[in-house]
Design a protein around this motif. Structure first.
Motif, PDB file in Angstrom:
ATOM      1  N   GLN A  45       0.819  -1.210   0.000  1.00  0.00           N
ATOM      2  CA  GLN A  45       0.000   0.000   0.000  1.00  0.00           C
ATOM      3  C   GLN A  45       0.851   1.258   0.000  1.00  0.00           C
ATOM      4  O   GLN A  45       0.567   2.226  -0.702  1.00  0.00           O
ATOM      5  N   HIS A  46       1.918   1.259   0.789  1.00  0.00           N
ATOM      6  CA  HIS A  46       2.700   2.475   0.990  1.00  0.00           C
ATOM      7  C   HIS A  46       4.033   2.464   0.247  1.00  0.00           C
ATOM      8  O   HIS A  46       4.915   3.278   0.555  1.00  0.00           O
ATOM      9  N   ARG A 311      -4.647   5.651  12.265  1.00  0.00           N
ATOM     10  CA  ARG A 311      -4.806   6.148  10.900  1.00  0.00           C
ATOM     11  C   ARG A 311      -5.569   5.169  10.010  1.00  0.00           C
ATOM     12  O   ARG A 311      -5.730   4.002  10.348  1.00  0.00           O
ATOM     13  N   VAL A 313      -5.068   2.902   7.472  1.00  0.00           N
ATOM     14  CA  VAL A 313      -3.841   2.234   7.049  1.00  0.00           C
ATOM     15  C   VAL A 313      -3.882   1.844   5.574  1.00  0.00           C
ATOM     16  O   VAL A 313      -2.859   1.857   4.890  1.00  0.00           O
ATOM     17  N   PRO A 315      -5.673   3.245   2.607  1.00  0.00           N
ATOM     18  CA  PRO A 315      -6.548   4.251   1.981  1.00  0.00           C
ATOM     19  C   PRO A 315      -7.053   3.845   0.595  1.00  0.00           C
ATOM     20  O   PRO A 315      -8.118   4.292   0.187  1.00  0.00           O
ATOM     21  N   LEU A 376       5.261   5.025   9.038  1.00  0.00           N
ATOM     22  CA  LEU A 376       6.104   5.642   8.015  1.00  0.00           C
ATOM     23  C   LEU A 376       6.983   6.775   8.548  1.00  0.00           C
ATOM     24  O   LEU A 376       7.700   7.416   7.773  1.00  0.00           O
ATOM     25  N   ILE A 394       4.662  10.374   6.009  1.00  0.00           N
ATOM     26  CA  ILE A 394       3.356  10.409   6.673  1.00  0.00           C
ATOM     27  C   ILE A 394       2.441  11.398   5.965  1.00  0.00           C
ATOM     28  O   ILE A 394       1.260  11.133   5.731  1.00  0.00           O
ATOM     29  N   GLU A 396       2.404  12.207   2.982  1.00  0.00           N
ATOM     30  CA  GLU A 396       2.018  11.776   1.632  1.00  0.00           C
ATOM     31  C   GLU A 396       0.856  10.791   1.637  1.00  0.00           C
ATOM     32  O   GLU A 396       0.325  10.446   0.581  1.00  0.00           O
ATOM     33  N   ILE A 397       0.449  10.294   2.816  1.00  0.00           N
ATOM     34  CA  ILE A 397      -0.681   9.369   2.885  1.00  0.00           C
ATOM     35  C   ILE A 397      -1.951  10.122   2.497  1.00  0.00           C
ATOM     36  O   ILE A 397      -2.303  11.128   3.112  1.00  0.00           O
ATOM     37  N   GLU A 398      -2.624   9.657   1.479  1.00  0.00           N
ATOM     38  CA  GLU A 398      -3.830  10.323   1.002  1.00  0.00           C
ATOM     39  C   GLU A 398      -5.055   9.756   1.702  1.00  0.00           C
ATOM     40  O   GLU A 398      -5.387   8.577   1.536  1.00  0.00           O
ATOM     41  N   GLU A 399      -5.710  10.568   2.489  1.00  0.00           N
ATOM     42  CA  GLU A 399      -6.926  10.127   3.163  1.00  0.00           C
ATOM     43  C   GLU A 399      -8.073  10.040   2.155  1.00  0.00           C
ATOM     44  O   GLU A 399      -8.180  10.865   1.248  1.00  0.00           O
ATOM     45  N   LYS A 448      -3.406  -4.031  -2.019  1.00  0.00           N
ATOM     46  CA  LYS A 448      -3.878  -2.844  -1.305  1.00  0.00           C
ATOM     47  C   LYS A 448      -5.386  -2.646  -1.438  1.00  0.00           C
ATOM     48  O   LYS A 448      -5.997  -1.946  -0.628  1.00  0.00           O
TER      49      LYS A 448
END
Length: 736
Positions: A45-46, A311, A313, A315, A376, A394, A396-399, A448
């Protein structure tokens, strides 16, 4: 540049869907500390690259530290990783050996165990890193109760040391001193004096800037207050790790601190990661030890359930679920925390952090940098310009964003139109009777967008049952229900049924067993009967091996015991133990059916209600089309059938002993199933498989992760397919 950066990154924190894990990145290798359930899906995913992973270090033998190990190994072996060495406590080799008994052979790859000697605790040393184990046990006791006996209740922390950073050569100054470019420059960079052709000697200090001492990092695992005294004593007598050096990767036999001329002394860590509960973090002995290990400006990252941010985890799947929820909320309800914040979660975390800060200030004259560990989060080590905390990953994580599928089918109440076609078993049934939750719908490996196989039958007050339990199943239940409701369902979980021994169908069982046993103890329900596990015979060795490390409570019965003609009738059985608990608690009858798959002892299952409405659910597991399943599931209310590949890939399906979409639909027709749900889709179709045939069938639907199929609304289920197909086209979910 950043490509040559060395840094430490938090890969997992202590939440319901991740476990504590840390990775060290160097320019040519990766070092992973703990590999919990669901880690490979998280990395996918990340975009955390695992291809250079060579060394894994385990702090303990527990589902939270090794639940994702075998699944990740199989994936890495398939992409060409030749060897992974697992450094862990005694028992690591036995665990890996038990896993190899059911893992498909990978002749070009090796998963090797290197058990850490708990008495000598020698360091691991290579050219990038030196890793010094520090052993702690509950109470102040030696590693073995008797000589030669390995303790299984210990926890291993790790002190890490990295190479010194050489100073930069001042080329102009070197030339001015008469040093010609070439090999002599390299000697000066290495800190050595050189002799010029005219006999003059030039010291490195004359033209090389002063170097920077190599960084040190601590990874501390202290699971209980009872471990503190032993950990404090072990940390005090453990010398600073030796300097990394060139050569092959191995566990050195010399005492730590003796290699490479390194001095002994305190760790002087610039970054310390703490895996510890609140009562440990606030204990004055633990605080004093943590202070002694770190330098004045160290950052302490706390991995703790109450402190770490909760979070989204995954998205990518959450965004798809947002769209599906807008389509039909009753079939695709939002998971806890998606679309709304878990009540009080952030406030509780802030309060817990204040509590720890107050405890540390009370026992420290100097100000210490404490922070919640976050997924992350990075701590840069070299080059010096990148040193320190880095939150860019962190950020850069797109909600996920809310979706509004205007013009789509949002009618979940088509039951009235279908009322005339409802089978007798469903007429007048209530919503509390039975809900089928598709926790994982992917084949082979997690992605993902879809997790691997797992289905939860929620029978309301009677409890629940899992049909297959792939890696990450517990995390999916956490995302679906949240902490409190998940614990209630674990307490009500009466049975886990495993179809066969392929890894994607059972690797999540260890964490489910471990967490359920923990919830039972915390809830003071010790009188509760062990969890019934029904599965193939090889499952026995696997579970017994794990039970030696973790106090899990289960009772295993083989699938053959439930074959047609041998099944016990649950409601009428007077047998005690597992059969009695399954019968009295769930009130269902179970029939298992041998099927046609590449794995020996593979089975399908038919679950029939023995109380009230006589519904029947058939689940295929992995199989080619099988007449025995058709016969056993005849007139099923719901058929859940694998459809790994699209119809045009029939020859591939035959070779791999799976079914196509058309074959899954055909089984539903031959069985006279009221509704058919297709699942277990290949990762060729990461978001959705081709759906045209399913829509045209009129009584079938494609499954998605977190899809909820309530038998009270089963009549309207197929009506969603045209809108699903349209949504997939508009959102470009269909990939070639």
């Amino acid at each position: 540049g950043k490509g040559l950066q060395t840094y430490v990154q938090i890969i997992g924190t202590q939440t319901g869907d991740t476990s504590p894990s840390v990775m060290v990145f160097s320019h040519n290798c990766r070092y992973l500390f703990n590999v919990g359930d669901g880690l490979q899906r998280f990395c996918g995913q990340h975009n955390v690259k695992l291809v250079r992973l060579q060394e894994i270090f385990l702090t303990r033998l527990h589902a939270d530290t090794l639940g994702g190990l075998l699944g990740m190994y199989l994936t890495l072996a398939d992409i060409g990783v030749k060897r992974i060495t697992v450094h862990g406590p005694p028992g690591t080799s036995r665990f890996l050996q038990a896993g190899k008994s059911f893992c498909e052979q990978r002749p070009d790859s090796d998963l090797a165990a290197d058990e850490i000697d708990l008495e000598a605790a020698p360091p691991f040393v290579d050219s990038n890193i030196s890793v010094q184990p520090v052993i702690a046990f509950p109470g102040d006791r030696p590693a073995g109760e008797r000589k030669g006996e390995a303790r299984l209740d210990g926890a291993i922390s790790f002190f890490l040391r990295f190479p010194d950073v050489q100073g930069k050569l001042d080329v102009a100054r070197a030339k001015a001193l008469g040093v010609p470019p070439g090999p002599l420059f390299a000697q000066l960079k290495a800190g050595k004096a050189v002799t010029l052709p005219d006999g003059r000697k030039v010291e490195a200090s004359e033209c090389v800037e002063e170097g920077v001492p190599g960084a040190s990092v601590g990874i501390i695992d202290c699971p209980t207050v009872e471990h503190i005294a032993s950990l404090v004593a072990a940390a005090a007598r453990t010398p600073r790790p030796c300097l990394p050096k060139g050569g092959g990767k191995k566990l050195e036999s010399m005492p730590s601190g003796s290699a490479g001329g390194a001095e002994t002394g305190v760790l002087e860590a610039s970054f310390v990661v703490h895996f510890a509960p609140m009562e440990v973090l606030c204990d004055h002995r633990y605080i004093e030890m943590s202070k002694s290990l770190s330098n004045g400006g160290a950052t302490h990252a706390l991995v703790n359930y109450r402190i770490c941010p909760q979070r989204t985890v995954f998205p990518s799947h959450s965004q798809i679920l947002m769209h599906l929820n807008a389509l039909r909320a009753s079939t695709f309800p939002l998971v806890v925390g998606l679309g709304s914040t878990q009540a009080g979660c952030a406030d509780d975390a802030e309060a817990a952090m204040r509590e720890v800060n107050a405890a540390w200030r009370a026992h420290s004259e100097t100000s210490l940098c404490l922070r919640a560990a976050d997924i992350l989060l990075r701590f840069g080590l070299t080059p010096v310009r990148y040193a320190g905390v880095d939150e860019s990953a962190i950020q850069e994580i797109e909600e996920p964003v809310a979706a509004n599928e205007s013009g789509m089918d949002t009618d979940a109440g088509g039951d009235e139109a279908a009322a005339n076609t409802l089978p007798e078993a469903l007429r007048g049934i209530t919503a509390e009777a039975c809900e089928v939750v598709m926790l994982g719908t992917a084949a082979s490996m997690p992605g993902k967008y879809r997790n691997v196989s797992g289905i939860y039958l929620d029978l309301g007050k009677r409890g629940g049952m899992l049909l297959d339990c792939g890696e990450g199943t517990l995390g999916q239940m956490y995302r679906k229900y949240g902490t409190s409701a998940m614990k209630e369902r674990l307490l009500g979980l009466k049975c886990v049924w495993i179809s066969h021994m392929h890894a994607d169908h059972h690797l999540g069982l260890l964490r489910v067993l471990s967490y359920r046993s923990e919830v039972v103890r915390d809830s003071r329900c010790e009188g509760m009967l062990p969890l019934t596990v029904i599965g193939p015979p090889p499952l026995s060795k696997w579970l017994k091996t794990y039970a030696a490390f973790d106090n899990v409570q289960y009772e295993l019965m083989h699938n053959a015991r439930f074959h047609a003609g041998q099944e016990w009738v649950g409601c009428e059985s007077g047998v005690g133990g597992a059969q009695g608990s399954l019968a009295g608690g769930l009130g269902v009858d179970i029939v298992t059916v041998p099927v046609r798959h590449s794995c020996r002892d593979a089975c399908a299952v038919v679950v029939s209600n023995g109380e009230g409405h006589p519904w029947k659910i058939a689940y295929s597991g992995d199989t080619r089309p099988c007449q025995a399943l058709v016969d056993a599931g005849m007139d099923a209310t719901l058929l859940i059938h694998e459809a790994t590949l699209e119809t045009k890939m029939l020859e591939d399906a035959k070779f791999k002993q799976h079914s196509t979409i058309a074959e899954g639909l055909s089984i539903g027709k031959r069985m006279r199933a009221f509704r058919t749900v297709l699942t277990h889709f290949s990762q060729r179709y990461p978001k959705v498989p081709p759906m045209e045939e399913v829509t045209a069938d009129g009584s079938a639907v494609c499954a998605f992760d977190m899809m909820c199929i309530n038998l009270a609304h089963a009549g309207s289920l197929p009506s969603i397919m045209p809108a699903l197909e349209k949504l997939a086209q508009e959102q470009l979910w269909v990939e070639n």
